[in-house]
Enzyme design. Structure first.
Site, PDB file in Angstrom:
ATOM      1  CG  ASN A 143      -6.712  -1.072   1.203  1.00  0.00           C
ATOM      2  OD1 ASN A 143      -5.992  -0.779   0.258  1.00  0.00           O
ATOM      3  ND2 ASN A 143      -6.229  -1.392   2.390  1.00  0.00           N
ATOM      4  CB  CYS A 148      -0.949   0.007   1.198  1.00  0.00           C
ATOM      5  SG  CYS A 148      -2.091  -1.389   1.212  1.00  0.00           S
ATOM      6  CG  HIS A 196      -3.245   3.145   1.930  1.00  0.00           C
ATOM      7  ND1 HIS A 196      -3.824   2.640   0.790  1.00  0.00           N
ATOM      8  CD2 HIS A 196      -3.319   2.162   2.866  1.00  0.00           C
ATOM      9  CE1 HIS A 196      -4.233   1.406   1.018  1.00  0.00           C
ATOM     10  NE2 HIS A 196      -3.942   1.098   2.268  1.00  0.00           N
TER      11      HIS A 196
END
Length: 336
Positions: free
Chosen positions: A287, A115, A257
């Site tokens: 996500n 990520c 993020h």
């Protein structure tokens, strides 16, 4: 421009998610879960997933094409793809993406930092530009985590979605809006097992024993990951703001993020910046791993939440463990 005056400047922005949408109610028909259970814990209500036969590279090509269009460019000297779900373990996905974009022959490589991959890729690209090795770099964050999730795991399936986002960087003066500054990167390999796919790499393959079926799926230790994400992203944003010469309270937007709505709120509280300054699209896309930050930028720009001249810090946290952030004054560009 001399080396000290030269910087990588964001000149284009592109984003793409696959058309197939999976809502919380869709998941509830397959798993022991509900819209209320998912949304109250994560802030997520829907996510996009690729259709059978699709790939990370497909999404990366579309996002890259849009970033080139946004920048009004047809060429880039280097293509960097941040991904932890490459089309194949070997070779890297970036060379094929570059070829499909009509950029064949340019340098192209992948970065795997989960990520945090997009921030790491920005750092690598900025280094090429500032050193004078490239005049332009196309940076793409793309992931298809739907392909590595356990179909029976209600937690990971609720969290992750597929997507791609990209920025076009060009060489220009460090004083230009869009110039990257204050880059900060970090890692803690001692906690690498908190976020992982255990099987498929050399460590497992060298045993000569077949992997257990569940070892091929993505796993994450939620509680410690939450704590580490908040701690490291908060510290990184503060470090980057200081390196850019900004007070934390002077940051106009913190684009992190999009891991979990609660994480965003916890970081905001920790650095004492109003949550209203944290653009979020996690409700709509979940996500999306390396694609998360550029997708959030594109949505915030389209919604009028992100405006030219604003002081912006981008930050990420992911497997490795890895974390990082970078600052810029948002340029006058339109996402494609």
């Amino acid at each position: 421009m001399t080396g000290s005056d030269r910087a990588a400047v964001v000149a284009g922005l592109g984003a793409w998610v696959p058309p197939t949408v999976v809502t919380n109610d869709d998941l509830a028909r397959q798993l022991d879960t509900s819209d209320e259970w998912i949304s109250s814990r994560t802030g997520i209500r829907r996510r996009h997933v690729i259709d059978p036969g699709g790939s990370t590279g497909d999404l990366a090509v579309e996002a890259g094409r849009r970033a080139l269009k946004s920048a009004g460019e047809e060429r880039a000297d280097i293509v960097v793809v941040a991904t932890s779900t490459p089309d194949r373990p070997c070779p890297a996905t970036a060379p094929e993406v570059a070829d499909r974009l009509g950029l064949g022959g340019v340098g192209a490589f992948d970065i795997a930092a989960v990520c945090t991959g997009f921030v790491y890729a920005l750092g690598a690209a900025a280094g090429f530009v500032q050193a004078g090795f490239a005049r332009s770099v196309l940076v793409i964050g793309a992931d298809t985590f739907s392909t590595i999730l356990n179909p029976a795991d209600r937690t990971t399936r609720a969290i992750f979605g597929d997507g791609a986002g990209a920025v076009y960087l060009r060489a220009d003066a460090a004083t230009e809006p869009g110039a990257l500054k204050g880059l900060h990167l970090g890692s803690d390999g001692g906690q690498s097992d908190l976020i992982q796919v255990a099987a498929g790499g050399s460590r497992q393959r060298s045993t000569g024993r077949p992997a257990a079926p569940e070892a091929s799926y993505f796993t994450m230790e939620g509680r410690p990951v939450f704590a580490e994400a908040v701690r490291h992203m908060a510290a990184s944003v503060t470090t980057t703001a200081d390196a850019a010469g900004w007070a934390v309270e002077d940051i106009d937007k913190v684009v992190l993020h999009q891991a979990n709505a609660r994480i965003l709120a916890a970081v905001a509280e920790r650095i004492d910046v109003p949550l209203e300054r944290f653009p979020a699209n996690i409700e709509r896309v979940g996500n999306t791993v390396a694609a998360s930050i550029p997708l959030a930028l594109a949505d915030a720009s389209a919604d009028g939440e992100l405006l030219p001249g604003q002081r912006v810090v981008l930050g990420g946290f992911g497997g490795g463990l890895t974390w990082g952030s970078v600052a810029l004054v948002w340029p006058d560009i339109t996402a494609a």
